[in-house]
Write a protein that holds these residues in place. Structure first.
Motif, PDB file in Angstrom:
ATOM      1  N   SER A  92      -3.122   2.742  -5.723  1.00 54.14           N
ATOM      2  CA  SER A  92      -3.622   3.045  -7.073  1.00 54.14           C
ATOM      3  C   SER A  92      -4.785   2.136  -7.440  1.00 54.14           C
ATOM      4  CB  SER A  92      -2.495   2.876  -8.104  1.00 54.14           C
ATOM      5  OG  SER A  92      -1.441   3.747  -7.819  1.00 54.14           O
ATOM      6  N   PRO A 100       2.112   3.053 -10.805  1.00 53.21           N
ATOM      7  CA  PRO A 100       3.349   2.661 -10.126  1.00 53.21           C
ATOM      8  C   PRO A 100       3.817   1.258 -10.522  1.00 53.21           C
ATOM      9  CG  PRO A 100       1.894   3.761  -8.586  1.00 53.21           C
ATOM     10  CD  PRO A 100       1.114   3.567  -9.851  1.00 53.21           C
ATOM     11  N   HIS A 142       0.876  -1.179   0.000  1.00 53.49           N
ATOM     12  CA  HIS A 142       0.000   0.000   0.000  1.00 53.49           C
ATOM     13  C   HIS A 142       0.911   1.226   0.000  1.00 53.49           C
ATOM     14  CE1 HIS A 142      -4.162   1.234   0.293  1.00 53.49           C
ATOM     15  NE2 HIS A 142      -3.856   2.175   1.169  1.00 53.49           N
ATOM     16  N   ASN A 143       1.280   1.685  -1.184  1.00 61.38           N
ATOM     17  CA  ASN A 143       2.294   2.705  -1.493  1.00 61.38           C
ATOM     18  C   ASN A 143       3.616   2.000  -1.782  1.00 61.38           C
ATOM     19  OD1 ASN A 143       3.717   4.987  -2.031  1.00 61.38           O
ATOM     20  ND2 ASN A 143       3.675   5.798   0.071  1.00 61.38           N
ATOM     21  N   VAL A 144       3.598   1.256  -2.883  1.00 59.05           N
ATOM     22  CA  VAL A 144       4.723   0.396  -3.256  1.00 59.05           C
ATOM     23  C   VAL A 144       5.990   1.195  -3.561  1.00 59.05           C
ATOM     24  CG1 VAL A 144       4.253   0.316  -5.740  1.00 59.05           C
ATOM     25  CG2 VAL A 144       5.283  -1.671  -4.606  1.00 59.05           C
ATOM     26  N   ASN A 145       5.833   2.435  -3.973  1.00 56.28           N
ATOM     27  CA  ASN A 145       7.013   3.247  -4.306  1.00 56.28           C
ATOM     28  C   ASN A 145       7.796   3.672  -3.065  1.00 56.28           C
ATOM     29  OD1 ASN A 145       6.913   3.172  -7.089  1.00 56.28           O
ATOM     30  ND2 ASN A 145       5.523   4.925  -7.231  1.00 56.28           N
ATOM     31  N   THR A 167       1.761  -2.122 -11.879  1.00 59.45           N
ATOM     32  CA  THR A 167       0.358  -2.182 -11.442  1.00 59.45           C
ATOM     33  C   THR A 167      -0.599  -2.354 -12.621  1.00 59.45           C
ATOM     34  OG1 THR A 167       0.869  -0.792  -9.531  1.00 59.45           O
ATOM     35  CG2 THR A 167      -1.440  -0.988 -10.147  1.00 59.45           C
ATOM     36  N   ASP A 213       0.734  -1.753  -6.680  1.00 60.08           N
ATOM     37  CA  ASP A 213       0.404  -0.758  -5.658  1.00 60.08           C
ATOM     38  C   ASP A 213      -1.086  -0.802  -5.351  1.00 60.08           C
ATOM     39  OD1 ASP A 213       0.821   1.497  -3.957  1.00 60.08           O
ATOM     40  OD2 ASP A 213      -0.099   2.745  -5.493  1.00 60.08           O
ATOM     41  N   THR A 214      -1.435  -1.108  -4.097  1.00 60.80           N
ATOM     42  CA  THR A 214      -2.856  -1.191  -3.745  1.00 60.80           C
ATOM     43  C   THR A 214      -3.502   0.171  -3.534  1.00 60.80           C
ATOM     44  OG1 THR A 214      -2.210  -1.562  -1.432  1.00 60.80           O
ATOM     45  CG2 THR A 214      -2.764  -3.507  -2.749  1.00 60.80           C
TER      46      THR A 214
END
Length: 946
Positions: free
Chosen positions: A122, A190, A92-95, A193, A119-120
């Motif tokens: 997005s 991201p 949850h905010n993979v970046n 995704t 990315d969950t």
């Protein structure tokens, strides 16, 4: 990625956000998902070999002691690397999570992971387009996902895994046509995704799914079928429950009996139902917070509407419209023994235009924000039956893309989405609805049309105190010259840009079209010259010599119609601009004809470019039409009209705006708003400034002899729930220097808010004073550990209110919009400080003009307008404090005019009679506050931390 992929759902807690600055992982949680099932877990604390900041410990609960004997990242790196290899990384905010873990791997000698990642955040934004928030905690609550320890890596990872399973199922449930549209957009999301869309499409091709019955496909878009509302007219109307026993029999057991609400219901029903016994009168009902105002008018109106006459309810904002539909209407349905339905109606620009949206899907989009919006809208169309863009809960609708897709108010029969058009659906539902819920802005624009279409319906105006201002605002016409010139610059660029596609390139082989394009460019140049000349002329004549106290202050100048007419008559700029606009539109029509003849040879992106130019020229024409409307009003010199010029600060002629507006609602509400309805019912929590206030009748444009008024009693026990403290030792407000006043306020607020550690709202009349007080309060060490929010500094009103409501012992400095419309029950607000009686500034354009109008009519502006307006505003401000029967709080007013001036007694009489009053200096009041809160055994005073 395929059907057998293992997804590693990861969350980490860290000492900070930057590995390069020495931040380290302190906890790792990892949940493995395959075939939509959780198959494995891994979690561990990590010793960062550095101190964990206090803020991180407060957030995560992870202490230095806890990680002291935990393994180092070096110790767990091998296991973690092995587990993550050959998986797809999900966060949850993979970046944030993946780069941080890779940096840690690199630091201890492992190669960076090169696995795919999703990315969950997005995915949630796209697949849950109507969610109000995409924080993991809020999404977990929305879908009842167990998430006991937010900001704990193992809990966050488990919650994210459950969320990912839900999102993947939701993605696969989308119609194939929607999935294909999403893939065709080639969105930049991201990492990998967007590749999940292809996975879902592939799985659905292997196992085809039937389109659900509630969806249909039209012109390449999957849409939701509209619900059907049956008419509610009954052959045998149910009898209205007049008595307490009859009402209680209908009401649910969990609904509290409110005597004042029951009285209000009967007052309303009797006025409108017994027209054969007495003339039906217009009504004003003041219904204080806590008595159940919305149900108080909706129940009698539901009974009155059984015979087929609909009820139009107008309220102040779109948010209040939604509350009536989502909260009060279901309650009403559970009470009345007959079917009730309602439709929510807003202005056309709140709705999506399907044809315009479909056109934008054909255009390759560079902006990531716009790509995301397109994806969200595609999914939303499988959910919405209304097309109301407010369902998306977006922070702003000002993004340029929205101007391309919002509805412009009309649809023709040749539109490919004519049968599906959301505005047509809205109007069809309106014909079948018993309740039509609008807002004041819509009512002001469409009242006579509504009255005619619905055959003189009932009209209820809720939050009626906002109706006069809302009506005046709707009648204002404003022209920003910079916006006019900006549209011309965009047109010039799209016609003749040197790099990238241009209309001159498109029509390069068509000499006549090229000539027409050069004609548009010439007209544009003429227009810009004429408009700049007009701006300079108005600025030099009316604003150049103005010098306000603050160099950056907005300057508003009221211009007499005769003076404005004389100045405009001197030059030829407007005549030139009018002719050039006609030339511009004629050239565009000619170009449109040529374009339509050969449109098949143009690619989608080229057609889009032409439509952009067409739209911009028509936007320019709309603005010019407004300017010409103002000028016609100037020439006609209607006595009720005002004209004024505005610039952002001294010398800033480029920000010049010309505006016109209605001065007062007198005659207007009666003739243009109420005329199409049954006698109006106006209601609100705070409407009267005195017992028989002529002010409220004037504001609502009503005649005393034809109006019945009722003031319902508050259900609150002010004698025990609240106390009013009035300062008798402040400065003389007419003589004190501004800097000294700020110093006084800061000292007083410090002493009062410092005496009790309570949630405190401080109300001001000036944003400038707020800024200075805020700076001085923040510099005081005793407030170092208390949050201080300030309007105009700490974010938007909504953001400040939300953060304040979840704080403890915070201080909020607010003006204007914080005097009302903010709901802070229980411990969310316990101390209210009013810095100054809320009189309108006599320098404001509308205030100055209104006072002049009243004087000309032989009235005293202070007693006819200034005093009742200030009294109402003070009542509204004090109304922020006690919102439920269980609230308790104190009000402090730092303005001794309330005690020293004759009019002070008039204001005090308008406040709740049972509200205890105490006077004294700041020290005495501070002690009084301590005593007040100590007297509540359930709510002891907590000394503030120093």
């Amino acid at each position: 990625m395929d059907k057998d992929t293992v997804y590693a759902v990861v969350d980490i807690e860290t000492t900070g956000t930057s590995v390069t600055d020495g931040d380290r992982i302190i906890q790792i949680g990892c949940v493995f998902v395959q075939h939509n099932q959780i198959i494995n877990h891994f979690e561990t604390d990590v010793n960062p070999l550095r101190e964990i900041p206090q803020a991180i410990t407060r957030l995560t609960g992870i202490t230095n002691r806890r990680v002291r004997h935990a393994p180092l990242f070096d110790d767990v790196a091998g296991t973690l690397y092995s587990l993550l290899t050959n998986t797809v990384f999900v966060a949850h905010n993979v970046n944030f999570d993946l780069p941080f873990i890779n940096a840690e791997f690199s630091r201890v000698g492992y190669p960076e992971l090169t696995i795919e990642a999703l990315d969950t955040v997005s995915l949630s934004q796209i697949l849950l387009p109507t969610a109000a928030s995409f924080r993991l905690r809020d999404l977990s609550g929305l879908f009842n996902i167990e998430h006991d320890n937010p900001h704990s890596a193992d809990s966050d990872a488990s919650a994210t895994a459950e969320l990912f399973i839900f999102l993947f199922r939701r993605l696969r449930a989308l119609p194939q046509v929607t999935l294909q549209r999403m893939i065709d957009l080639h969105p930049e999301l991201p990492l990998q995704t967007a590749a999940l869309f292809d996975v879902a499409r592939g799985l659905n091709e292997q196992q085809p799914r039937k389109l659900p019955d509630y969806l249909y496909v039209k012109n390449g878009l999957a849409l939701r079928k509209p619900g059907s509302d049956a008419p509610t007219t009954l052959a045998e109307p149910s009898k209205y429950p007049k008595t307490k026993k009859q009402k209680q029999k209908l009401m649910p057991d969990n609904l509290e009996w409110r005597p004042e609400q029951a009285k209000m219901m009967n007052y309303i029903y009797n006025n409108y139902a017994e027209g054969d016994r007495h003339p039906v009168k217009q009504m004003i009902v003041e219904a204080p917070t806590g008595i159940g105002k919305s149900l108080g008018y909706m129940l009698p109106m539901a009974y009155l509407g059984q015979t087929g006459r609909p009820v139009v309810i107008s309220t102040a904002t779109t948010l209040l419209q939604e509350q009536l539909l989502d909260q009060t209407l279901p309650l009403l349905k559970s009470i009345v023994p007959f079917p009730v339905n309602a439709v929510l109606v807003k202005g056309s620009r709140h709705y999506l235009d399907l044809q315009r949206f479909a056109t934008t899907l054909k255009v390759a989009e560079i902006s990531k924000q716009t790509q995301l919006l397109k994806l969200r809208l595609l999914v939303w169309l499988t959910m919405t039956t209304t097309g109301d863009l407010d369902e998306l809960h977006l922070a702003t609708y000002r993004a340029p893309y929205f101007q391309e897709i919002i509805h412009e108010g009309s649809v023709t029969a040749d539109n490919p989405f004519y049968e599906d058009d959301f505005l047509r659906r809205r109007d069809q539902r309106m014909e079948q609805a018993q309740f039509v819920i609008v807002n004041h802005a819509y009512l002001s624009e469409h009242a006579l049309d509504l009255g005619e279409r619905l055959h003189r319906p009932y009209l209820v105006v809720d939050e009626a105190q906002h109706l006069p201002d809302s009506t005046l605002k709707q009648r204002r016409t404003q022209v920003k010259f910079a916006q006019l010139i900006n549209e011309l610059h965009h047109v010039d660029r799209d016609i003749s840009r040197e790099t990238g596609p241009s209309l001159l390139d498109l029509f390069a082989g068509d000499a006549d079209a090229v000539g027409t394009l050069h004609g548009i460019l010439d007209a544009s140049e003429t227009l810009e010259t004429a408009l700049n000349e007009l701006v300079n002329h108005l600025f030099l004549r009316f604003l150049a010599a103005k010098r306000p106290n603050n160099h950056n202050q907005i300057i508003e100048e009221l211009i007499p119609a005769a003076d404005l007419a004389n100045e405009l008559a001197k030059g030829s700029a407007m005549a030139t601009a009018t002719t050039a606009t006609d030339d511009l539109l004629a050239a565009l029509n000619d170009l449109r004809h040529r374009f339509d003849q050969q449109s098949e040879r143009f690619a989608a992106s080229e057609r889009y470019l032409f439509e952009q130019v067409d739209t911009r020229i028509h936007l320019f024409d709309d603005q010019m039409s407004r300017l010409l409307m103002i000028l016609r009003q100037v020439v006609e010199q209607a006595p009720a009209s005002l004209f004024w010029l505005t610039i952002n600060h001294v010398g800033d002629r480029n920000s010049l705006q010309l505006a016109s507006g209605l001065l007062a609602t007198e005659g207007f509400l009666r003739n243009h708003l109420y005329a199409g309805f049954q006698p109006v019912l106006l209601t609100g929590g705070t409407l009267f400034s005195s017992g028989r206030s002529q002010y409220v009748l004037d504001q609502f444009d009503l005649d005393r002899e034809q109006t019945v008024t009722h003031r319902m009693r508050s259900s609150f026990d002010y004698a025990n729930q609240a106390e009013l403290f009035i300062s008798d030792a402040g400065p003389n407000l007419s003589r004190i220097a501004p800097a000294d006043y700020v110093t006084y306020l800061t000292a007083a607020i410090s002493q009062l808010a410092g005496a009790v550690d309570k949630q405190t709202l401080v109300l001001f009349n000036s944003l400038g004073v707020i800024e200075q007080v805020y700076q001085q309060l923040c510099a005081q060490p005793e407030f170092a550990k208390r949050e201080i929010f300030a309007q105009g500094i700490s974010g938007s009103r909504e953001r400040i209110a939300k953060r304040f409501a979840t704080s403890h012992g915070a201080i909020l400095l607010g003006a204007a919009s914080f005097w009302e419309g903010i709901d802070l029950p229980a411990e969310q607000l316990e101390l209210l400080i009013v810095t100054r009686l809320p009189f309108d500034s006599p320098d404001r354009v509308f205030v100055k003009a209104n006072y002049a109008r009243l004087e000309a009519a032989g009235k005293n502006p202070f007693y006819s307008a200034a005093l009742p307006a200030a009294t109402l505003k003070l009542r509204q401000g004090i109304g922020r404090l006690i919102r439920t029967p269980h609230d308790r709080g104190a009000v402090v007013i730092l303005d001794q005019r309330l005690l020293e001036k004759h009019y002070g007694q008039s204001i005090l009489r308008a406040l709740p009679a049972e509200l205890p009053q105490t006077t004294g200096d700041a020290s005495a009041i501070a002690q009084g506050l301590v005593n007040f809160f100590e007297n509540n055994p359930d709510n002891p005073v907590t000394p503030p931390e120093v």
